[in-house]
Design an enzyme around this catalytic site. Sequence first.
Site, PDB file in Angstrom:
ATOM      1  CB  CYS A   2     106.041  51.302 -86.512  1.00 38.91           C
ATOM      2  SG  CYS A   2     104.654  50.344 -85.885  1.00 38.91           S
ATOM      3  CG  ASP A  93     101.255  48.746 -77.858  1.00 45.21           C
ATOM      4  OD1 ASP A  93     100.818  49.132 -78.964  1.00 45.21           O
ATOM      5  OD2 ASP A  93     102.360  48.198 -77.725  1.00 45.21           O
ATOM      6  CG  LEU A 251     116.705  34.154 -83.126  1.00 47.09           C
ATOM      7  CD1 LEU A 251     117.857  35.157 -83.146  1.00 47.09           C
ATOM      8  CD2 LEU A 251     116.354  33.726 -84.547  1.00 47.09           C
ATOM      9  CB  SER A 352     116.598  37.394 -79.975  1.00 47.74           C
ATOM     10  OG  SER A 352     117.974  37.192 -80.142  1.00 47.74           O
ATOM     11  N   GLY A 353     117.802  36.094 -77.334  1.00 47.18           N
ATOM     12  CA  GLY A 353     118.358  36.039 -75.977  1.00 47.18           C
ATOM     13  C   GLY A 353     119.356  37.107 -75.597  1.00 47.18           C
TER      14      GLY A 353
END
Length: 601
Positions: A2, A93, A251, A352-353
């Site tokens: 957000c 959460d 990805l 993603s890494g």
Amino acid sequence: MCAIFGIVGEYDEAKAKRALALLSHRGPDYCGITQKTNLFFAHQRLSILDENARSHQPIKHENILLSFNGEIYNFKELKQELSSEFNFKTQGDSEVIIAAYLKWGADFALHLRGMFAIALMDADTLYLFRDRLGKKPLFFMHQDSFIFASEIKALTPFLNKTQMNEDALMSYLSFLAPTAPNTFFKGINKLASGEYLVLKNGQYEVKRYFDLLDTNPSIITDRDEALYTLESLLKESITMRLDADQPMASLLSGGIDSATINYYAKHSGVNLQTYTLGYENFAKYDERQNAKETADFLSLSNIDVEITQDDFIDASDKVLDSLDEPLNDPASVPLYLLFDRIKRDGYKVVLSGEGSDELFLGYRQYFEFLDIEQMSKLSNKNWLKKYFRSNYSQNREWEYYKRIFDDTLLFRTSGETFTDLQKNALMKRNVKDNQALKYLKTYRDRFEASPHTDESIWYSYIDLNHFQAEQFLTKLDRVSMAHSIESRTPFLDHKLASAVFSLDPKLRYEDGVTKSLLKQIMKPHLNEKILNRKKKGFSNPYMEYLVDSKKLELIKEVNQQTGMFKPKELDELLNSASTGGFKQHIWGLYVLSVWLKKWIV
């Protein structure tokens, strides 16, 4: 995922709402505002968990207000722990943060496992938190009122006038991105990773609540124990990040990092849709064939997205505008285009890494620096010092050896671009040698005061805190959120990172193999081709595009108006573009020129 925004102090309601609207791309699903005298507290929501209206923010509990951007991956465990003390009304959460604050006070952030930018108002005290490894951004300014936001664009309307922050400029030229707390806009600051801010009675203080260097070194000295510990934490980290009420993608390059994420996701029963970038007529940058081989090996569905020069050029201005300030990362443009496709396909969460290279020593230059460090032990090096001083070269190798013989700090992030001597030669100002060290001083001071002594830990530490947090993660956050997509980075789990810092450092590099520990972890699960494939990174033909489209002329045009650089030296630098020399330097000047043209000249 957000946007958070707020004003403590006097404000104009219409102006505040216009500023908030500039963040709507980060949270298009709902806009919540709490207003009262001297307080505007707001939130733009991107619904990932518990889409019900009961989880809309700001959340109010007695005298507490919460606006939170991010994901708390251990919220279910915390909720169970805190349920006897707090009456939970949502399934998400966010509410857990309030319950944790009520139990642990400002130390609540130490109990969170995830990524977050948090604004929590308790009566007349405001707390702002940025997560431990800097995945989520948080900016602020203090004039007559105190204003905070998830992106700079929501703060610029409140500047009395736009002035460039000289420290941001100089640290950007050196290290690809402004070092915290600097931004390019004088008067607008950012929290660094692991920091929080307390505002009370019109005064604020910034404090640090987390530091990787607080981890004791060499707790684990056995390689088998290291592999077991890291694999357990890595698998746990990836599995935790598969929890979402929205469709999720990943990805996929041809390398080990994305293959690792997708292997463990599949092992957990989740087949992620994967995406790969390719470039028309530029096979040397293209990873589509490698990604296809990985996808076939793991039985994954893979979509490749091809980018043309026109795509890149047409999108570049929009991308640079979304970044708000100069960021020297040419991968931001193709990544933006990739996320555009992912959004059109209906995905709201992407894995993603980022972080693997910094934790597992994935850059070959780490090993080169470790070798060069050994030369500092030479007992007779004065003549070498004189030799290097009298035989100046613009090549960075010359600079590295000079530092060793001068007894100055050798490694200054993997993102180091312009050295101080290069800046002095190019700029119309006197730049003293080693001047840029002041932007790394707080980090280096913490390292030297810590129990860690192996320089490889310094490499990882400064790269995680700046190269990763202020460049790669800034890029990832802006280009993904520009498309209302949440990006999750499993390698940047603080428990995993702390475990790496607790190893005997030699376990990471003693065999001279990049990502040795990760490759050993994944050897039973991936084939040799994936494990040993040469690293490409997110390289792309950005310089070929700029040269062919004549976009580089903008640098000269803006320099004529600012007089920042010496024309002759600038021409010489730009002339090297056609031969592929100093590419990162030139892209950095181009990005800077775009920003200067919009905001300053």
